[in-house]
Design an enzyme around this catalytic site. Structure first.
Site, mmCIF file in Angstrom:
data_model
loop_
_atom_site.group_PDB
_atom_site.id
_atom_site.type_symbol
_atom_site.label_atom_id
_atom_site.label_comp_id
_atom_site.label_asym_id
_atom_site.label_seq_id
_atom_site.Cartn_x
_atom_site.Cartn_y
_atom_site.Cartn_z
ATOM 1 N N SER A 1 -6.922 -13.369 0.749
ATOM 2 C CA SER A 1 -7.622 -12.328 0.125
ATOM 3 C C SER A 1 -7.981 -12.793 -1.219
ATOM 4 C CB SER A 1 -6.834 -10.923 0.444
ATOM 5 O OG SER A 1 -7.665 -10.067 0.082
ATOM 6 N N TYR B 1 0.764 -1.260 0.042
ATOM 7 C CA TYR B 1 0.173 0.071 0.079
ATOM 8 C C TYR B 1 0.999 1.300 -0.065
ATOM 9 C CZ TYR B 1 -4.239 -3.016 0.819
ATOM 10 O OH TYR B 1 -5.190 -3.792 0.890
#
Length: 302
Positions: free
Chosen positions: A160, A55
């Protein structure tokens, strides 16, 4: 106040809403302002925070860690989720020629060490494999998980964006339960409701984490026929429920699913976070839920 729930059998306790930190680099906050924001959402009961190594071009974990270093005791009040396996082309890694996935044991171990250093913590509560990797050797991933657990660096593991088959493959090699599958759920994209993903999680009594609940903003400003239909229907339901905004209707729509997803909030504005908390009081009827379904699909149920 946001309640704590067990995310899976033998899993950790998470807050019903999760604060996402994937846009931290865009918030323009000082370390002290980041700490203040963290403490504010903890006061609301949102104690679970979501990260990933990539991120902010590998910067967001570090920005969070800078804030946490100002008051290390805050670590005891939160549950940290982070992810690994995506390798991005970046100025930090000039040798990379293409974005790709890496679920090798060596990469998982190195990624966790890097995340611990950037976050300024000694353990991660839940580590997720960020994206399915067609080169994933499930035995090798399980070996990495076992070593990380034995070393006390990670308490729980999950995935995920995995399909049910991919989830089952990894679970077949890992003795402890995988505790979540973080997937996209919003009124513009809810394929996980139909492809068996949420069915599997409900069967296993595992709560999914829901990312991009607001559709990346497209629900609010997009001009496709689907986006306009969905926005109009959400606005009508907002009036019926007395919700302050269609954001709140969307969070209520996601939470209405029987697998009881935990929505991830992406905003760095505490007012928007408070609005999401207020959405916990909104209950949609089945008919209201399916009106959003029909608006998105462009047709009624079969």
């Amino acid at each position: 106040m946001v309640a704590k729930v067990e995310i899976a059998p033998q899993g950790p306790q998470f807050s019903e809403l999760v604060q996402g930190y994937w846009r931290t680099a865009e918030w323009g906050m000082s370390p002290q302002e980041r700490l203040t924001f963290l403490k504010q959402h903890i006061e609301l009961g949102i104690t679970t925070v979501d990260h990933a190594d990539i991120y902010g071009d590998y910067s967001c974990e570090r920005l969070f860690g800078e804030a946490l270093a100002l008051e290390p005791s805050v670590r005891d009040q939160i549950e940290i989720v982070t992810k690994c396996d995506i390798k991005l082309c970046s100025a930090a890694f000039p040798e990379r020629k293409i974005n790709h996935y890496d679920t090798s044991k060596a990469h998982i171990l190195a990624s966790v060490d890097n995340s611990l250093s950037r976050l300024n913590v000694d353990h991660i509560d839940v580590l997720l494999i960020h994206r399915p990797d067609v080169l994933m050797d499930a035995d090798e991933v399980a070996e990495a998980f076992a070593e990380l657990m034995q070393q006390g660096k990670v308490s729980h593991f999950g995935v995920s964006n995995f399909t049910p088959a991919q989830f089952d493959l990894l679970q077949s090699r890992w003795d402890a339960p995988l505790v979540t599958n973080q997937v996209e759920i919003n009124p513009l994209n809810f394929e996980v409701c139909h492809d068996g993903t949420l069915d599997q999680l409900q069967m296993k009594r595992i709560k999914p984490m829901a990312w991009s609940c607001l559709g990346g903003g497209a629900i609010f400003s997009g001009q496709t026929e689907q986006q306009i239909r969905v926005r109009d229907e959400l606005e009508a339901i907002r009036e019926e429920t007395g919700a302050a905004s269609i954001d709140q209707v969307i969070f209520a729509w996601v939470r209405r699913l029987p697998s009881r997803p935990l929505p991830i909030i992406g905003s760095g504005k505490i007012e928007r976070v408070q609005a999401a908390v207020d959405a916990l009081d909104i209950e949609l009827t089945r008919e209201q839920w399916f009106r959003v379904w029909a608006a998105s699909k462009g047709h009624g149920v079969p």
